[in-house]
Scaffold this active site. Structure first.
Site, PDB file in Angstrom:
ATOM      1  N   SER A 102       0.828  -1.201   0.000  1.00 15.77           N
ATOM      2  CA  SER A 102       0.000   0.000   0.000  1.00 15.77           C
ATOM      3  C   SER A 102       0.858   1.244   0.000  1.00 15.77           C
ATOM      4  O   SER A 102       1.956   1.254   0.539  1.00 15.77           O
ATOM      5  CB  SER A 102      -0.920   0.014   1.221  1.00 15.77           C
ATOM      6  OG  SER A 102      -1.687   1.205   1.218  1.00 15.77           O
ATOM      7  N   LYS A 139      -4.469  -7.061   3.416  1.00 15.97           N
ATOM      8  CA  LYS A 139      -4.557  -5.924   2.471  1.00 15.97           C
ATOM      9  C   LYS A 139      -6.012  -5.649   2.090  1.00 15.97           C
ATOM     10  O   LYS A 139      -6.427  -4.499   1.935  1.00 15.97           O
ATOM     11  CB  LYS A 139      -3.715  -6.193   1.218  1.00 15.97           C
ATOM     12  CG  LYS A 139      -3.816  -5.087   0.163  1.00 15.97           C
ATOM     13  CD  LYS A 139      -3.284  -3.786   0.679  1.00 15.97           C
ATOM     14  CE  LYS A 139      -3.439  -2.525  -0.106  1.00 15.97           C
ATOM     15  NZ  LYS A 139      -3.948  -2.401  -1.406  1.00 15.97           N
ATOM     16  N   HIS A 171      -7.465  -3.747   4.881  1.00 18.17           N
ATOM     17  CA  HIS A 171      -6.908  -2.391   4.777  1.00 18.17           C
ATOM     18  C   HIS A 171      -7.751  -1.569   3.807  1.00 18.17           C
ATOM     19  O   HIS A 171      -8.129  -0.425   4.081  1.00 18.17           O
ATOM     20  CB  HIS A 171      -5.446  -2.467   4.302  1.00 18.17           C
ATOM     21  CG  HIS A 171      -4.856  -1.158   3.867  1.00 18.17           C
ATOM     22  ND1 HIS A 171      -5.167  -0.564   2.661  1.00 18.17           N
ATOM     23  CD2 HIS A 171      -3.979  -0.318   4.465  1.00 18.17           C
ATOM     24  CE1 HIS A 171      -4.510   0.578   2.548  1.00 18.17           C
ATOM     25  NE2 HIS A 171      -3.790   0.758   3.632  1.00 18.17           N
TER      26      HIS A 171
HETATM   27  C1  6PG Z   1      -3.328   1.204  -1.626  1.00 17.06           C
HETATM   28  C2  6PG Z   1      -4.666   1.269  -2.346  1.00 17.06           C
HETATM   29  C3  6PG Z   1      -4.645   0.612  -3.677  1.00 17.06           C
HETATM   30  C4  6PG Z   1      -6.049   0.572  -4.290  1.00 17.06           C
HETATM   31  C5  6PG Z   1      -6.261   1.458  -5.444  1.00 17.06           C
HETATM   32  C6  6PG Z   1      -7.709   1.724  -5.828  1.00 17.06           C
HETATM   33  O1  6PG Z   1      -3.356   0.704  -0.505  1.00 17.06           O
HETATM   34  O2  6PG Z   1      -2.328   1.657  -2.157  1.00 17.06           O
HETATM   35  O3  6PG Z   1      -5.618   0.620  -1.551  1.00 17.06           O
HETATM   36  O4  6PG Z   1      -4.137  -0.658  -3.543  1.00 17.06           O
HETATM   37  O5  6PG Z   1      -6.303  -0.664  -4.774  1.00 17.06           O
HETATM   38  O6  6PG Z   1      -5.675   2.669  -5.197  1.00 17.06           O
HETATM   39  O7  6PG Z   1      -8.647   0.924  -5.263  1.00 17.06           O
HETATM   40  P1  6PG Z   1     -10.181   1.088  -5.714  1.00 17.06           P
HETATM   41  O8  6PG Z   1     -10.193   1.139  -7.229  1.00 17.06           O
HETATM   42  O9  6PG Z   1     -10.896  -0.116  -5.229  1.00 17.06           O
HETATM   43  O10 6PG Z   1     -10.674   2.364  -5.137  1.00 17.06           O
END
Ligand code: 6PG
Length: 467
Positions: free
Chosen positions: A127, A181, A184
């Site tokens: 993340s 994750k 999260h």
């Molecule tokens: C992270 C975010 C990332 C996420 C996308 C968009 O922790 O860096 O959670 O992994 O998947 O930024 O997610 P959505 O398209 O579901 O909003």
């Protein structure tokens, strides 16, 4: 010939940035992508460390030190095909790490399939977006201890650091990393939507301008609401569109997209029987936002109250702030409770204090309060709900007045605040020693003879309600 420490399959921005981060920390990276333009862009960073792209995976596999350590950063739909294309060229003991946002159930399956061939496999959440990948993400790996030992030095070197500690830990076996994750991201959805609702209330009820919102969120970020998502929201309000000079946020189409991780969290909460009001409301809010043309038609056919400015504007802003803080606490409380339930169900043996520790830096849900969350679970790993422990118990009790008042204003003015309101419903239901479920049981017994239990004696009872 150079032996590279790590292979990187997928040189999109995330893969390329992570490879650059590794190279800067002394881990040489051999990269591969189908797209020649991406390979070329990757090679342009050669001066930052020992990195090189390869035009085919056979040559890349030959160039890697043994046992091979290969990271996959490909779209979630392409993970199986990427594994299938690498598999024939791998040797026993080689390690594949899926760093994409894969569904934890898929990671379970892949772990078993690859173990049968003597290959090590890790499913790891990461993340922090593109910047995090380059400057220090939070990393959430799951797999065997043997597999983690092979990659731990690299992950610990590139992860974000808080108080000198890297934001990475071996979280558990098989799908544990991707499970963490997923949760999260469920929390991320909840906080994002709670912020969006606070913005809507401040804009439509209090008439706050983007300039004022920028100032407010900047101040909020400097105190107990300190969090990355609050910080970037403050910055968003300050940004103007270079062509029109208008505030960019007001020019963006109000249809929220989603890749599915928040939805998975809700689906999994339902499967486990864990209440997730805040997260579910956030997922539902994204879904209804996508009905833009229906909403535009309904706006005319289904008018509601005209928003009225608050009598005490300063007090109203503070109520919204308290509601946002309380909803954020509920998002973490639900996510952590779900982690506990998931850990039991899937045998992950998760350490919640460790998870809170690695979420303190690098990731999207990083926030000052994660240090308190870490401390609370370090003191009592079996705590059933975050809201029961200090300092959170006192904090949510002290804010419930403002939280209720903000929702009352929203209801009176016809502003939808599902995440703030469902969070309050979660809080009120959780703290209700008696809920009206007795009546549900009576109804079930009435129409279906489903039986009920009593509070005054043991046993299972049925009543002939029409007698
Ligand atoms: C992270 C975010 C990332 C996420 C996308 C968009 O922790 O860096 O959670 O992994 O998947 O930024 O997610 P959505 O398209 O579901 O909003």
């Amino acid at each position: 010939m150079t032996e590279y420490a790590i292979g990187m399959i997928g040189l999109g921005v995330m893969g390329a940035n992570l490879a650059r981060n590794l190279a800067r920390h002394g881990f040489s990276v051999a990269g591969y992508d189908l797209d020649p333009a991406r390979r070329e862009a990757f090679d342009a960073h050669r001066s930052e460390g020992q990195i090189a792209s390869f035009t085919d995976t056979e040559t890349l596999l030959k160039a890697l030190a043994r046992p091979r350590r290969i990271i996959l950063l490909v779209p979630s739909g392409a993970v199986d095909s990427a594994i299938a294309s690498l598999r024939p060229g791998l040797d026993r003991g080689d390690l594949l790490i899926d760093l994409g946002n894969s569904f934890f159930g898929d990671t379970e399956r892949r772990s078993a399939e690859l173990a049968a061939q003597g290959l090590l496999f890790m499913g790891s959440g990461i993340s922090g977006g593109e910047k995090g990948a380059l400057h220090g993400p939070s990393i959430m790996p799951g797999g065997t201890p043997e597999a983690y030992a092979l990659i731990a030095p690299a992950f610990e070197a590139i992860a974000a650091r808080v108080n000198g500690e890297p934001c990475v830990a071996h979280l558990g076996p098989r799908g544990a990393g991707h499970y963490v994750k997923m949760i999260h991201n469920g929390i991320e959805y909840g906080i994002m939507q709670a912020i969006a609702e606070a913005y809507d209330l401040l804009k439509r009820v209090a008439g706050a301008t983007p300039e004022e919102l920028h100032t407010l969120f900047t101040a909020w970020n400097a105190a107990e609401l300190n969090a990355y998502l609050i910080e970037i929201t403050a910055a968003i309000f300050a940004r103007r569109d270079p062509e029109t000079g208008q505030h960019l946020v007001e020019l963006i189409l109000d249809e929220a997209q989603q890749k599915g991780t928040g939805k998975w969290t809700s689906q999994n909460a339902l499967d486990l029987g864990v209440p997730a009001h805040t997260i579910n409301a956030a997922v539902d809010s994204r879904i209804i936002s996508a009905l833009k043309s229906q909403r535009l038609a309904a706006e005319v056919l289904l008018p509601g109250p005209q928003p009225q400015p608050p009598l005490d504007r300063t007090a109203f802003i503070e109520q919204v702030r308290q509601a946002l803080y309380a909803a954020m606490l509920c998002a973490y409380a639900q996510g952590l409770a779900q982690l506990q339930a998931g850990s039991r169900e899937y045998g992950y043996n998760l350490n919640l204090a460790e998870i809170a520790r690695i979420w303190r830096g690098g990731c999207i849900i990083r926030a000052a309060l994660l240090e308190d969350i870490r401390r609370v679970y370090a003191a009592d790993s079996a705590l059933p709900n975050l809201l029961l422990a200090e300092p959170f118990r006192t904090r949510i009790l002290e804010r419930q007045g403002g939280w209720r008042a903000a929702i009352q204003s929203a209801v009176a003015n016809g502003i939808p605040v599902p995440t703030l309101a469902h969070s309050l419903a979660y809080f009120d239901a959780y703290r209700s020693g008696r809920l009206p479920a007795n009546l549900i049981q009576a109804q079930r017994d009435y129409f279906g003879s489903h039986t009920y239990r009593r509070i005054d004696r043991d046993g299972v009872f049925h009543t002939d309600w029409e007698a």
